[in-house]
Motif scaffolding. Structure first.
Motif, PDB file in Angstrom:
ATOM      1  N   ILE A   1      49.754  35.948  36.899  1.00  0.00           N
ATOM      2  CA  ILE A   1      48.616  37.257  37.140  1.00  0.00           C
ATOM      3  C   ILE A   1      47.494  36.532  36.599  1.00  0.00           C
ATOM      4  CG2 ILE A   1      48.151  39.545  36.867  1.00  0.00           C
ATOM      5  CD1 ILE A   1      51.084  40.209  36.760  1.00  0.00           C
ATOM      6  N   ALA A   2      47.213  36.307  35.243  1.00  0.00           N
ATOM      7  CA  ALA A   2      46.093  35.859  34.759  1.00  0.00           C
ATOM      8  C   ALA A   2      45.643  34.848  35.495  1.00  0.00           C
ATOM      9  CB  ALA A   2      46.620  35.346  33.331  1.00  0.00           C
ATOM     10  N   LYS A   3      46.401  33.693  35.888  1.00  0.00           N
ATOM     11  CA  LYS A   3      45.814  32.475  36.709  1.00  0.00           C
ATOM     12  C   LYS A   3      45.236  33.030  37.942  1.00  0.00           C
ATOM     13  CE  LYS A   3      47.429  28.332  39.021  1.00  0.00           C
ATOM     14  NZ  LYS A   3      48.782  27.600  39.213  1.00  0.00           N
ATOM     15  N   ASN A   4      45.695  34.016  38.637  1.00  0.00           N
ATOM     16  CA  ASN A   4      45.400  34.513  39.869  1.00  0.00           C
ATOM     17  C   ASN A   4      43.883  35.283  39.946  1.00  0.00           C
ATOM     18  OD1 ASN A   4      46.863  33.247  42.178  1.00  0.00           O
ATOM     19  ND2 ASN A   4      48.550  34.225  40.969  1.00  0.00           N
ATOM     20  N   ILE A   5      43.636  35.583  38.810  1.00  0.00           N
ATOM     21  CA  ILE A   5      42.353  36.428  38.704  1.00  0.00           C
ATOM     22  C   ILE A   5      41.432  35.795  37.561  1.00  0.00           C
ATOM     23  CG2 ILE A   5      43.175  38.723  39.285  1.00  0.00           C
ATOM     24  CD1 ILE A   5      43.096  39.651  36.143  1.00  0.00           C
ATOM     25  N   LYS A   6      41.713  34.582  37.146  1.00  0.00           N
ATOM     26  CA  LYS A   6      41.045  33.476  36.386  1.00  0.00           C
ATOM     27  C   LYS A   6      40.831  34.331  34.958  1.00  0.00           C
ATOM     28  CE  LYS A   6      40.670  30.206  39.330  1.00  0.00           C
ATOM     29  NZ  LYS A   6      41.119  30.812  40.495  1.00  0.00           N
ATOM     30  N   ALA A   7      41.909  34.746  34.427  1.00  0.00           N
ATOM     31  CA  ALA A   7      41.685  35.171  33.203  1.00  0.00           C
ATOM     32  C   ALA A   7      42.578  34.676  32.052  1.00  0.00           C
ATOM     33  CB  ALA A   7      42.208  36.872  33.186  1.00  0.00           C
ATOM     34  N   SER A   8      42.797  35.199  30.709  1.00  0.00           N
ATOM     35  CA  SER A   8      43.680  34.614  29.788  1.00  0.00           C
ATOM     36  C   SER A   8      44.818  35.356  29.934  1.00  0.00           C
ATOM     37  CB  SER A   8      43.096  34.567  28.555  1.00  0.00           C
ATOM     38  OG  SER A   8      43.941  34.459  27.507  1.00  0.00           O
ATOM     39  N   PRO A   9      46.082  35.110  29.728  1.00  0.00           N
ATOM     40  CA  PRO A   9      47.383  35.960  29.831  1.00  0.00           C
ATOM     41  C   PRO A   9      47.281  37.046  28.859  1.00  0.00           C
ATOM     42  CG  PRO A   9      47.919  33.651  29.843  1.00  0.00           C
ATOM     43  CD  PRO A   9      46.377  33.549  29.595  1.00  0.00           C
ATOM     44  N   SER A  10      46.597  36.777  27.826  1.00  0.00           N
ATOM     45  CA  SER A  10      46.826  37.665  26.497  1.00  0.00           C
ATOM     46  C   SER A  10      45.918  38.687  27.081  1.00  0.00           C
ATOM     47  CB  SER A  10      46.148  37.254  25.059  1.00  0.00           C
ATOM     48  OG  SER A  10      44.782  36.666  25.229  1.00  0.00           O
ATOM     49  N   GLU A  11      45.008  38.686  27.985  1.00  0.00           N
ATOM     50  CA  GLU A  11      44.093  39.882  28.683  1.00  0.00           C
ATOM     51  C   GLU A  11      44.694  40.587  29.379  1.00  0.00           C
ATOM     52  OE1 GLU A  11      39.754  37.733  28.038  1.00  0.00           O
ATOM     53  OE2 GLU A  11      41.006  37.202  29.763  1.00  0.00           O
ATOM     54  N   ILE A  12      46.114  40.467  29.814  1.00  0.00           N
ATOM     55  CA  ILE A  12      46.709  41.280  30.771  1.00  0.00           C
ATOM     56  C   ILE A  12      47.766  42.226  30.034  1.00  0.00           C
ATOM     57  CG2 ILE A  12      48.018  41.329  32.766  1.00  0.00           C
ATOM     58  CD1 ILE A  12      45.385  40.174  33.247  1.00  0.00           C
ATOM     59  N   ILE A  13      47.503  43.603  30.055  1.00  0.00           N
ATOM     60  CA  ILE A  13      48.525  44.773  29.602  1.00  0.00           C
ATOM     61  C   ILE A  13      49.074  45.103  30.779  1.00  0.00           C
ATOM     62  CG2 ILE A  13      48.462  46.527  28.085  1.00  0.00           C
ATOM     63  CD1 ILE A  13      47.502  43.955  26.713  1.00  0.00           C
ATOM     64  N   PHE A  14      50.373  45.215  30.837  1.00  0.00           N
ATOM     65  CA  PHE A  14      50.931  46.059  31.715  1.00  0.00           C
ATOM     66  C   PHE A  14      51.083  47.676  31.650  1.00  0.00           C
ATOM     67  CE2 PHE A  14      52.726  41.723  32.110  1.00  0.00           C
ATOM     68  CZ  PHE A  14      52.471  41.320  33.460  1.00  0.00           C
ATOM     69  N   THR A  15      50.847  48.276  32.701  1.00  0.00           N
ATOM     70  CA  THR A  15      50.898  49.871  32.774  1.00  0.00           C
ATOM     71  C   THR A  15      51.567  50.327  33.705  1.00  0.00           C
ATOM     72  OG1 THR A  15      48.988  50.122  34.281  1.00  0.00           O
ATOM     73  CG2 THR A  15      48.487  49.807  31.896  1.00  0.00           C
TER      74      THR A  15
END
Length: 384
Positions: free
Chosen positions: A55-69
């Motif tokens: 997910i992070a790769k596809n929005i050009k973010a860091s994995p640690s910045e993704i919090i699931f809800t």
């Protein structure tokens, strides 16, 4: 009966490939991702973190910045409530066009915590007045401020001039939250280039499962956020509770597939929208398209909103449904209301509102030209 599903902004059909991933995960991944003492738990943990990386790769973010809800509503609540409680926000700037999960939460916070709120002026096309936004920021420069504006409006499709918003937020040292629920998975987004502090997403808006989404929180802010749900310390300590592994795996796969095919999907959506506009203009003299939904360069390709002249009032949508056409009057979260708050915000002519009903058509990758033909025929029958 032949049917046409044209309510993709409310929820998209789930892809077959995503169903396979979810089914496989449900059947074979039986461990708890927090139980890393054994292989079953580590396997579940692996699925969780590989999905986060994808997910992070596809929005050009860091994995640690993704919090699931659990979805977009929770994600928006997490951002707004945490901003007030943890970042010390005392002032929020937003617009009357936002989703109820944003507007209602802001109203609650303003009352509960004495937060001042300003709404940016908008015109009859739903275009924000950035001079007014700057005036508000300047007037409240000594308050910690959060700006909350959606990237693509879920009812009229308007695309936010994000570069202008980011510029003003940076100039006046304000945080920026964008509800990107209609954007992520539907058009490309790059968090390395867009200086968002927060962004939100929901899987069922891009052909994934319902009940799963995520919030993007910039790393420099993440460390300031305290637990939103307490308990087991999952999701970087922000959202406790055993993660929805099969939902997360489905979200990741849905986003991956969308991002691999953006160019062809957007081209198809633009064609369907253009065709729909031309066909509607043939049967409805002086048709009024709401917002900028009929302007391809200023709106998201998947949404078209217009006023249909009718005396059938709210029964219009049921008549269309009986004829096999599924559309909506706007946000599904506003379905109990006679008029959408978005439409009422941009159309001040009450007489016009009383003589018409708004119809939101939202296209998806599984729609074809024949779906629009069915809609047009149904409207012609209703008009007779």
């Amino acid at each position: 009966m032949t049917r046409a599903y044209l309510d993709n902004a409310a929820s998209t059909p789930i892809r077959d490939e995503v169903v396979k991933v979810i089914t496989h995960t449900l059947k074979y991944s039986l461990g708890n991702p927090s139980s890393v003492q054994h292989s079953y738990g580590r396997e579940a943990r692996s699925i969780l973190e590989e999905s986060r990386i994808c997910i992070a790769k596809n929005i050009k973010a860091s994995p640690s910045e993704i919090i699931f809800t659990s979805g977009g509503t929770e994600a928006n609540n997490l951002v707004l409530r945490s901003s007030v409680l943890d970042l010390g926000i005392r002032h929020i700037i937003t617009s009357q066009l936002e989703h109820p999960s944003v507007l209602q939460t802001i109203i609650y916070l303003s009352v509960r915590y004495k937060i001042s709120v300003d709404f940016i002026s908008i015109n009859e096309k739903g275009i924000l007045d950035f001079n007014n936004m700057e005036e508000i920021l300047k007037k409240n420069v000594y308050k910690k401020t959060l700006v909350s504006l959606m990237y693509a409006n879920n009812e009229i499709g308007n695309l936010l001039e994000v570069d202008q918003v980011i510029f003003l937020c940076k100039k006046y040292n304000a945080y920026f939250h964008s509800d990107t629920i209609q954007v992520i998975g539907n058009i490309p987004i790059n968090m390395e280039k867009l200086n968002f502090d927060f962004a939100t997403a929901s899987a069922h808006k891009f052909y994934g499962p319902k009940g799963i989404g995520f919030v993007f929180i910039r790393n420099n802010i993440l460390k300031k956020i305290k637990p939103f749900i307490t308990g087991g310390g999952q999701e970087n300590g922000i959202r406790s509770g055993t993660e929805n592994i099969h939902g997360i795996a489905g979200l990741s796969e849905a986003l991956r597939l969308s991002c691999c095919n953006f160019a062809s999907y957007i081209k198809k959506m633009q064609y369907l929208k253009s065709y729909c506009i031309s066909e509607l203009q043939k049967i409805i003299p002086n048709i009024i398209f709401n917002g900028l939904s009929s302007h391809p360069e200023k709106s998201i390709p998947s949404i078209l909103n217009f006023l249909y002249p009718t005396k059938k009032d709210h029964l219009l949508y049921f008549h269309l449904d009986l004829m096999g056409v599924s559309v909506s009057k706007g946000s599904s979260c506003n379905s109990k209301k006679k008029r959408s708050h978005v439409i009422q915000s941009i159309i001040t002519d009450r007489c016009l509102l009383n003589k018409t009903m708004p119809i939101r058509i939202s296209f998806g990758i599984f729609n074809e030209k024949k779906d629009i033909d069915l809609l047009v025929k149904a409207l012609q029958k209703i008009g007779k």
